[in-house]
Design a protein around this motif. Sequence first.
Motif, PDB file in Angstrom:
ATOM      1  N   GLN A  52      37.485   0.898 -14.679  1.00  0.00           N
ATOM      2  CA  GLN A  52      36.569   1.323 -13.617  1.00  0.00           C
ATOM      3  C   GLN A  52      36.308   2.826 -13.608  1.00  0.00           C
ATOM      4  O   GLN A  52      35.296   3.271 -13.058  1.00  0.00           O
ATOM      5  N   ILE A  53      37.225   3.615 -14.174  1.00  0.00           N
ATOM      6  CA  ILE A  53      37.015   5.060 -14.234  1.00  0.00           C
ATOM      7  C   ILE A  53      37.391   5.552 -15.620  1.00  0.00           C
ATOM      8  O   ILE A  53      38.043   4.849 -16.402  1.00  0.00           O
ATOM      9  N   GLU A  54      36.965   6.799 -15.918  1.00  0.00           N
ATOM     10  CA  GLU A  54      37.412   7.476 -17.119  1.00  0.00           C
ATOM     11  C   GLU A  54      38.628   8.329 -16.781  1.00  0.00           C
ATOM     12  O   GLU A  54      39.022   8.422 -15.631  1.00  0.00           O
ATOM     13  N   ALA A  55      39.167   8.956 -17.797  1.00  0.00           N
ATOM     14  CA  ALA A  55      40.330   9.826 -17.559  1.00  0.00           C
ATOM     15  C   ALA A  55      40.030  11.237 -18.045  1.00  0.00           C
ATOM     16  O   ALA A  55      40.911  11.940 -18.527  1.00  0.00           O
ATOM     17  N   TRP A  56      38.761  11.658 -17.862  1.00  0.00           N
ATOM     18  CA  TRP A  56      38.347  12.943 -18.425  1.00  0.00           C
ATOM     19  C   TRP A  56      37.830  13.919 -17.374  1.00  0.00           C
ATOM     20  O   TRP A  56      37.279  14.953 -17.713  1.00  0.00           O
ATOM     21  N   GLY A  57      37.934  13.572 -16.093  1.00  0.00           N
ATOM     22  CA  GLY A  57      37.482  14.492 -15.063  1.00  0.00           C
ATOM     23  C   GLY A  57      35.973  14.673 -15.028  1.00  0.00           C
ATOM     24  O   GLY A  57      35.486  15.744 -14.669  1.00  0.00           O
ATOM     25  N   ARG A  58      35.209  13.606 -15.370  1.00  0.00           N
ATOM     26  CA  ARG A  58      33.747  13.714 -15.433  1.00  0.00           C
ATOM     27  C   ARG A  58      33.056  12.997 -14.273  1.00  0.00           C
ATOM     28  O   ARG A  58      31.858  12.718 -14.338  1.00  0.00           O
ATOM     29  N   GLY A  59      33.768  12.691 -13.207  1.00  0.00           N
ATOM     30  CA  GLY A  59      33.180  11.920 -12.114  1.00  0.00           C
ATOM     31  C   GLY A  59      31.949  12.569 -11.514  1.00  0.00           C
ATOM     32  O   GLY A  59      30.901  11.937 -11.361  1.00  0.00           O
ATOM     33  N   ILE A  60      32.044  13.867 -11.181  1.00  0.00           N
ATOM     34  CA  ILE A  60      30.925  14.561 -10.553  1.00  0.00           C
ATOM     35  C   ILE A  60      29.764  14.695 -11.535  1.00  0.00           C
ATOM     36  O   ILE A  60      28.592  14.529 -11.159  1.00  0.00           O
ATOM     37  N   GLU A  61      30.064  14.967 -12.806  1.00  0.00           N
ATOM     38  CA  GLU A  61      29.002  15.045 -13.808  1.00  0.00           C
ATOM     39  C   GLU A  61      28.255  13.720 -13.937  1.00  0.00           C
ATOM     40  O   GLU A  61      27.021  13.690 -14.040  1.00  0.00           O
ATOM     41  N   LYS A  62      28.984  12.610 -13.921  1.00  0.00           N
ATOM     42  CA  LYS A  62      28.354  11.301 -14.063  1.00  0.00           C
ATOM     43  C   LYS A  62      27.450  10.984 -12.870  1.00  0.00           C
ATOM     44  O   LYS A  62      26.387  10.391 -13.029  1.00  0.00           O
ATOM     45  N   ILE A  63      27.882  11.366 -11.670  1.00  0.00           N
ATOM     46  CA  ILE A  63      27.057  11.135 -10.484  1.00  0.00           C
ATOM     47  C   ILE A  63      25.746  11.911 -10.604  1.00  0.00           C
ATOM     48  O   ILE A  63      24.661  11.375 -10.357  1.00  0.00           O
ATOM     49  N   THR A  64      25.840  13.181 -10.998  1.00  0.00           N
ATOM     50  CA  THR A  64      24.643  14.019 -11.130  1.00  0.00           C
ATOM     51  C   THR A  64      23.718  13.497 -12.219  1.00  0.00           C
ATOM     52  O   THR A  64      22.493  13.415 -12.039  1.00  0.00           O
ATOM     53  N   GLU A  65      24.287  13.118 -13.363  1.00  0.00           N
ATOM     54  CA  GLU A  65      23.481  12.590 -14.467  1.00  0.00           C
ATOM     55  C   GLU A  65      22.748  11.318 -14.067  1.00  0.00           C
ATOM     56  O   GLU A  65      21.588  11.115 -14.432  1.00  0.00           O
ATOM     57  N   SER A  66      23.411  10.449 -13.329  1.00  0.00           N
ATOM     58  CA  SER A  66      22.791   9.198 -12.905  1.00  0.00           C
ATOM     59  C   SER A  66      21.621   9.461 -11.972  1.00  0.00           C
ATOM     60  O   SER A  66      20.561   8.828 -12.080  1.00  0.00           O
ATOM     61  N   CYS A  67      21.773  10.399 -11.032  1.00  0.00           N
ATOM     62  CA  CYS A  67      20.674  10.726 -10.113  1.00  0.00           C
ATOM     63  C   CYS A  67      19.484  11.297 -10.879  1.00  0.00           C
ATOM     64  O   CYS A  67      18.322  10.950 -10.597  1.00  0.00           O
ATOM     65  N   LYS A  68      19.748  12.169 -11.845  1.00  0.00           N
ATOM     66  CA  LYS A  68      18.657  12.737 -12.643  1.00  0.00           C
ATOM     67  C   LYS A  68      17.948  11.655 -13.449  1.00  0.00           C
ATOM     68  O   LYS A  68      16.713  11.638 -13.562  1.00  0.00           O
ATOM     69  N   LEU A  69      18.719  10.745 -14.028  1.00  0.00           N
ATOM     70  CA  LEU A  69      18.146   9.684 -14.863  1.00  0.00           C
ATOM     71  C   LEU A  69      17.171   8.827 -14.075  1.00  0.00           C
ATOM     72  O   LEU A  69      16.126   8.414 -14.592  1.00  0.00           O
ATOM     73  N   TRP A  70      17.478   8.552 -12.808  1.00  0.00           N
ATOM     74  CA  TRP A  70      16.631   7.689 -11.984  1.00  0.00           C
ATOM     75  C   TRP A  70      15.660   8.480 -11.120  1.00  0.00           C
ATOM     76  O   TRP A  70      15.022   7.925 -10.219  1.00  0.00           O
ATOM     77  N   GLY A  71      15.545   9.784 -11.393  1.00  0.00           N
ATOM     78  CA  GLY A  71      14.571  10.590 -10.669  1.00  0.00           C
ATOM     79  C   GLY A  71      14.907  10.784  -9.212  1.00  0.00           C
ATOM     80  O   GLY A  71      14.014  10.965  -8.369  1.00  0.00           O
ATOM     81  N   LYS A  72      16.192  10.797  -8.864  1.00  0.00           N
ATOM     82  CA  LYS A  72      16.633  10.976  -7.485  1.00  0.00           C
ATOM     83  C   LYS A  72      17.195  12.390  -7.299  1.00  0.00           C
ATOM     84  O   LYS A  72      17.639  13.025  -8.264  1.00  0.00           O
ATOM     85  N   PRO A  73      17.193  12.906  -6.067  1.00  0.00           N
ATOM     86  CA  PRO A  73      17.761  14.245  -5.831  1.00  0.00           C
ATOM     87  C   PRO A  73      19.244  14.295  -6.187  1.00  0.00           C
ATOM     88  O   PRO A  73      19.960  13.296  -6.038  1.00  0.00           O
ATOM     89  N   GLU A  74      19.693  15.434  -6.659  1.00  0.00           N
ATOM     90  CA  GLU A  74      21.111  15.591  -6.969  1.00  0.00           C
ATOM     91  C   GLU A  74      21.929  15.542  -5.672  1.00  0.00           C
ATOM     92  O   GLU A  74      21.443  15.925  -4.607  1.00  0.00           O
ATOM     93  N   PRO A  75      23.169  15.064  -5.744  1.00  0.00           N
ATOM     94  CA  PRO A  75      23.995  14.987  -4.526  1.00  0.00           C
ATOM     95  C   PRO A  75      24.373  16.376  -4.031  1.00  0.00           C
ATOM     96  O   PRO A  75      24.288  17.360  -4.765  1.00  0.00           O
ATOM     97  N   PHE A  76      24.800  16.454  -2.786  1.00  0.00           N
ATOM     98  CA  PHE A  76      25.287  17.706  -2.224  1.00  0.00           C
ATOM     99  C   PHE A  76      26.701  17.471  -1.683  1.00  0.00           C
ATOM    100  O   PHE A  76      27.091  16.339  -1.384  1.00  0.00           O
ATOM    101  N   TYR A  77      27.472  18.553  -1.560  1.00  0.00           N
ATOM    102  CA  TYR A  77      28.891  18.435  -1.220  1.00  0.00           C
ATOM    103  C   TYR A  77      29.256  19.390  -0.091  1.00  0.00           C
ATOM    104  O   TYR A  77      28.633  20.430   0.097  1.00  0.00           O
TER     105      TYR A  77
END
Length: 384
Positions: free
Chosen positions: A265-290
Amino acid sequence: MAIIVDIDVCESEGKIYISIAVGAYPFPISYHGVYYIRSGSTTQELTGNALDEFMLRRQGKTWDGVPVPYVKFDDFESDAFKAFRRKAVGSGRLTEKDLEITDEMLLKNLRLIEGNYMKRASLLLFHQDPENWIPGAYVKIGFFENAVDLLYQDEIHGPLITMADKVEDLVYLKYFKGIISYKGLQRIESYPVPRSAFREAILNAIVHRDYSTGNPIHIHVYPDKVLIYNDGKLPDNWTVEELFVSHTSKPYNPLIAGTFFRSGQIEAWGRGIEKITESCKLWGKPEPFYRIRSNEVMIGFNTNIVENFVENFVENFVENFDLVNTTEIKILELMRANPKISTKAIAKEVGITSRYVQVHIQALKTKGLLERVGSSKGGHWVVK
C-alpha cells in the motif's frame, strides 16, 4: 534513614535531558521522579506523551513497538489477515509461498510480537477492535456546508490494514460527486480530488500519525475544499521546508509502516508528498496545500466542485453538440414525452422509415444518450 537524590544528565539530538529521582536509603531509588528538557538557557519539565517518547527512545523503542499485556492471539479474527495476504500477493511484495504460514507466524515475521506479548502495532493493524486498547484509532468524516454547519458525518472503525480502502470507498461514494462527460464516444468520470492523491494522503495520515493522543483522523469535506487533519509531527531536527524536497523515509511508526509496505500500500522511499502532487498535476487539479503545527499536520485539496461541474458540462456540450443531429434530437424529445413510444410511431412523427429510426436509435445508444429497459414490447426508453 538517609535521603538520596539521583541526578542523571544526558544529551540527545542537540538537547540536554535532566532526570531527578528521589529515594530513601536503604531502599532502591525509584525513578518515578521529575524529568526536564534543557535547550540552550531554557529548562522545561517533560510530561505526558513527550516524557513517554523520551523514555522509549532511551530504551531503543518506538511507541508502536511497546508490548501490550493481557492480549492473546486467539482474540484476533482472521479477516484482516486475509486482506493483508491478498494485498501483499497482488502487489508482488510477497509470494503465495511466503505466506504459507499461520497468521500467528505472520505476526512474528512482521516483528509484531515480542516474546508472549502482542505489540501495539499488531493490535492497530490486525485486531478487529483496536480501540479497546488505543482510543481514537479511527477516522471521522464530515460534510460541512460552511465553516460552522455540519450536514452529515460518518466514522470508520476497525483494523488499520483495511482502513484506507474503507475511507476511500465511502468518501467517493457519498461525499464526492463524479462529473460525467464524454470525449467523442468515451465516457469520462471525473472527481474533485484524484483517487490516487486522496488515497496517498489517507495512507500518510494512517501510517504516520501519533496514536498516543487519542484523537481520530478528521476529514472535513466542504463544497470548495477537502481538509485532512492528523495528529503528528515532523521528525526531530526537520524543518517544514525539508518535508517538501527529496528526503529519506523516517516513519514515526516504523512497525506500522513496514507492514503497510509489505502489503503493497505504500513505498519505503519517503515520496508520499511527491506522489500526491504528481497525481494532482496529472489530472489537471490544483496542487494540495499544507498547514503544519507542533503536533498536527493538515493537508488540503481545493475542489471547487461547482466550477468544475460547469466547466466540464460546457466543454462536453460544445464537443458533442455536432454529434447529435436534428433528427436524433426530435427522436429523443418524442421518447422523453412518451417512454413507451414504438419505432413505427416515431417514424410517422419524424417522417422517415422505421429502418432509419433504428439506425438513429443505435447511434444514440452508442453516444450514451439513450437506453432501452425491458423487452421490445413491454419495455420503455430512458433518455439520459
